[in-house]
Design a protein around this motif. Structure first.
Motif, PDB file in Angstrom:
ATOM      1  N   ALA A   1      44.414 -14.456  70.539  1.00  0.00           N
ATOM      2  CA  ALA A   1      43.979 -13.074  70.340  1.00  0.00           C
ATOM      3  C   ALA A   1      43.544 -12.872  68.896  1.00  0.00           C
ATOM      4  O   ALA A   1      44.186 -13.354  67.968  1.00  0.00           O
ATOM      5  N   TRP A   2      42.455 -12.158  68.721  1.00  0.00           N
ATOM      6  CA  TRP A   2      41.913 -11.846  67.404  1.00  0.00           C
ATOM      7  C   TRP A   2      41.909 -10.333  67.228  1.00  0.00           C
ATOM      8  O   TRP A   2      41.685  -9.581  68.178  1.00  0.00           O
ATOM      9  N   GLU A   3      42.140  -9.918  65.997  1.00  0.00           N
ATOM     10  CA  GLU A   3      42.129  -8.505  65.649  1.00  0.00           C
ATOM     11  C   GLU A   3      41.399  -8.371  64.320  1.00  0.00           C
ATOM     12  O   GLU A   3      41.584  -9.174  63.416  1.00  0.00           O
ATOM     13  N   MET A   4      40.563  -7.357  64.217  1.00  0.00           N
ATOM     14  CA  MET A   4      39.994  -7.040  62.904  1.00  0.00           C
ATOM     15  C   MET A   4      40.182  -5.554  62.681  1.00  0.00           C
ATOM     16  O   MET A   4      40.114  -4.749  63.611  1.00  0.00           O
ATOM     17  N   LEU A   5      40.472  -5.218  61.428  1.00  0.00           N
ATOM     18  CA  LEU A   5      40.724  -3.830  61.078  1.00  0.00           C
ATOM     19  C   LEU A   5      40.187  -3.546  59.690  1.00  0.00           C
ATOM     20  O   LEU A   5      39.981  -4.455  58.893  1.00  0.00           O
ATOM     21  N   THR A   6      39.963  -2.274  59.426  1.00  0.00           N
ATOM     22  CA  THR A   6      39.450  -1.879  58.116  1.00  0.00           C
ATOM     23  C   THR A   6      40.530  -1.317  57.210  1.00  0.00           C
ATOM     24  O   THR A   6      40.335  -1.239  56.002  1.00  0.00           O
ATOM     25  N   VAL A   7      41.664  -0.902  57.774  1.00  0.00           N
ATOM     26  CA  VAL A   7      42.781  -0.369  57.004  1.00  0.00           C
ATOM     27  C   VAL A   7      44.049  -1.077  57.463  1.00  0.00           C
ATOM     28  O   VAL A   7      44.321  -1.153  58.659  1.00  0.00           O
ATOM     29  N   SER A   8      44.812  -1.603  56.526  1.00  0.00           N
ATOM     30  CA  SER A   8      46.048  -2.310  56.870  1.00  0.00           C
ATOM     31  C   SER A   8      47.150  -1.326  57.217  1.00  0.00           C
ATOM     32  O   SER A   8      47.601  -0.566  56.364  1.00  0.00           O
ATOM     33  N   TYR A   9      47.582  -1.332  58.482  1.00  0.00           N
ATOM     34  CA  TYR A   9      48.693  -0.457  58.853  1.00  0.00           C
ATOM     35  C   TYR A   9      50.001  -0.967  58.268  1.00  0.00           C
ATOM     36  O   TYR A   9      50.940  -0.219  58.080  1.00  0.00           O
ATOM     37  N   ALA A  10      50.094  -2.256  57.914  1.00  0.00           N
ATOM     38  CA  ALA A  10      51.300  -2.816  57.307  1.00  0.00           C
ATOM     39  C   ALA A  10      51.455  -2.361  55.851  1.00  0.00           C
ATOM     40  O   ALA A  10      52.558  -2.345  55.328  1.00  0.00           O
ATOM     41  N   ARG A  11      50.370  -1.989  55.196  1.00  0.00           N
ATOM     42  CA  ARG A  11      50.423  -1.614  53.791  1.00  0.00           C
ATOM     43  C   ARG A  11      50.406  -0.105  53.587  1.00  0.00           C
ATOM     44  O   ARG A  11      50.273   0.362  52.463  1.00  0.00           O
ATOM     45  N   GLN A  12      50.519   0.668  54.647  1.00  0.00           N
ATOM     46  CA  GLN A  12      50.547   2.119  54.492  1.00  0.00           C
ATOM     47  C   GLN A  12      51.946   2.566  54.111  1.00  0.00           C
ATOM     48  O   GLN A  12      52.934   1.972  54.514  1.00  0.00           O
ATOM     49  N   GLY A  13      52.012   3.644  53.370  1.00  0.00           N
ATOM     50  CA  GLY A  13      53.322   4.208  53.021  1.00  0.00           C
ATOM     51  C   GLY A  13      54.002   3.351  52.044  1.00  0.00           C
ATOM     52  O   GLY A  13      55.080   3.295  51.708  1.00  0.00           O
TER      53      GLY A  13
ATOM     54  N   HIS B   1      57.592  -4.312  53.183  1.00  0.00           N
ATOM     55  CA  HIS B   1      58.156  -4.183  54.526  1.00  0.00           C
ATOM     56  C   HIS B   1      57.193  -4.789  55.529  1.00  0.00           C
ATOM     57  O   HIS B   1      56.037  -5.036  55.235  1.00  0.00           O
ATOM     58  N   SER B   2      57.717  -5.035  56.706  1.00  0.00           N
ATOM     59  CA  SER B   2      56.913  -5.606  57.782  1.00  0.00           C
ATOM     60  C   SER B   2      56.807  -4.598  58.912  1.00  0.00           C
ATOM     61  O   SER B   2      57.577  -3.651  58.997  1.00  0.00           O
ATOM     62  N   VAL B   3      55.852  -4.834  59.812  1.00  0.00           N
ATOM     63  CA  VAL B   3      55.652  -3.979  60.971  1.00  0.00           C
ATOM     64  C   VAL B   3      55.913  -4.818  62.210  1.00  0.00           C
ATOM     65  O   VAL B   3      55.433  -5.951  62.313  1.00  0.00           O
ATOM     66  N   GLY B   4      56.679  -4.289  63.154  1.00  0.00           N
ATOM     67  CA  GLY B   4      56.946  -5.014  64.392  1.00  0.00           C
ATOM     68  C   GLY B   4      57.743  -6.275  64.143  1.00  0.00           C
ATOM     69  O   GLY B   4      58.608  -6.318  63.260  1.00  0.00           O
ATOM     70  N   PRO B   5      57.427  -7.336  64.894  1.00  0.00           N
ATOM     71  CA  PRO B   5      58.213  -8.564  64.796  1.00  0.00           C
ATOM     72  C   PRO B   5      57.795  -9.465  63.642  1.00  0.00           C
ATOM     73  O   PRO B   5      58.301 -10.570  63.494  1.00  0.00           O
ATOM     74  N   PHE B   6      56.893  -9.020  62.800  1.00  0.00           N
ATOM     75  CA  PHE B   6      56.301  -9.899  61.801  1.00  0.00           C
ATOM     76  C   PHE B   6      57.087  -9.932  60.492  1.00  0.00           C
ATOM     77  O   PHE B   6      57.658  -8.930  60.074  1.00  0.00           O
ATOM     78  N   ALA B   7      57.070 -11.088  59.847  1.00  0.00           N
ATOM     79  CA  ALA B   7      57.567 -11.240  58.485  1.00  0.00           C
ATOM     80  C   ALA B   7      56.327 -11.275  57.602  1.00  0.00           C
ATOM     81  O   ALA B   7      55.526 -12.207  57.675  1.00  0.00           O
ATOM     82  N   ALA B   8      56.143 -10.261  56.787  1.00  0.00           N
ATOM     83  CA  ALA B   8      54.942 -10.142  55.965  1.00  0.00           C
ATOM     84  C   ALA B   8      55.135 -10.874  54.644  1.00  0.00           C
ATOM     85  O   ALA B   8      56.160 -10.727  53.983  1.00  0.00           O
ATOM     86  N   VAL B   9      54.133 -11.662  54.283  1.00  0.00           N
ATOM     87  CA  VAL B   9      54.091 -12.316  52.979  1.00  0.00           C
ATOM     88  C   VAL B   9      52.890 -11.722  52.254  1.00  0.00           C
ATOM     89  O   VAL B   9      51.746 -11.939  52.655  1.00  0.00           O
TER      90      VAL B   9
END
Length: 97
Positions: free
Chosen positions: A85-97, A2-10
């Motif tokens: 814009a740049w973003e860095m994160l330690t946990v993928s919110y797109a891969r939760q659940g 699944h994707s989060v927001g307007p994004f198409a996740a690959v």
């Protein structure tokens, strides 16, 4: 899955996801996001701070010099001089659940 927001996740593999968005106008300013290890997060954030680059805890929020922890990890946003814009994160919110 699944994707989060307007994004198409690959989902390229167990640790790499490319999220795509589409705009009808010419090439817009782009948002780049990278998931990094906690140790890399600390090192990158230290370099951002040492360089005096303003950063923020919310994607469209004010520059607050804070780290967001709402998704179970840590994340920050900043812009480079060309406006991307740049973003860095330690946990993928797109891969939760």
């Amino acid at each position: 899955p699944h994707s989060v927001g307007p994004f198409a996740a690959v989902y390229l593999n167990g640790g790499l996801t490319l999220d795509f968005d589409e705009w009808p106008e010419p090439l817009p300013l782009i948002h780049y996001c990278f998931r990094v290890s906690p140790a890399d997060f600390d090192a990158i954030l230290a370099r951002i701070q040492a360089a005096g680059i303003p950063y923020r805890s919310q994607v469209h929020g004010p520059v607050d010099g804070q780290v967001d922890t709402a998704h179970g990890g840590r994340l920050v946003y900043w812009n480079v001089p060309d406006g991307h814009a740049w973003e860095m994160l330690t946990v993928s919110y797109a891969r939760q659940g």
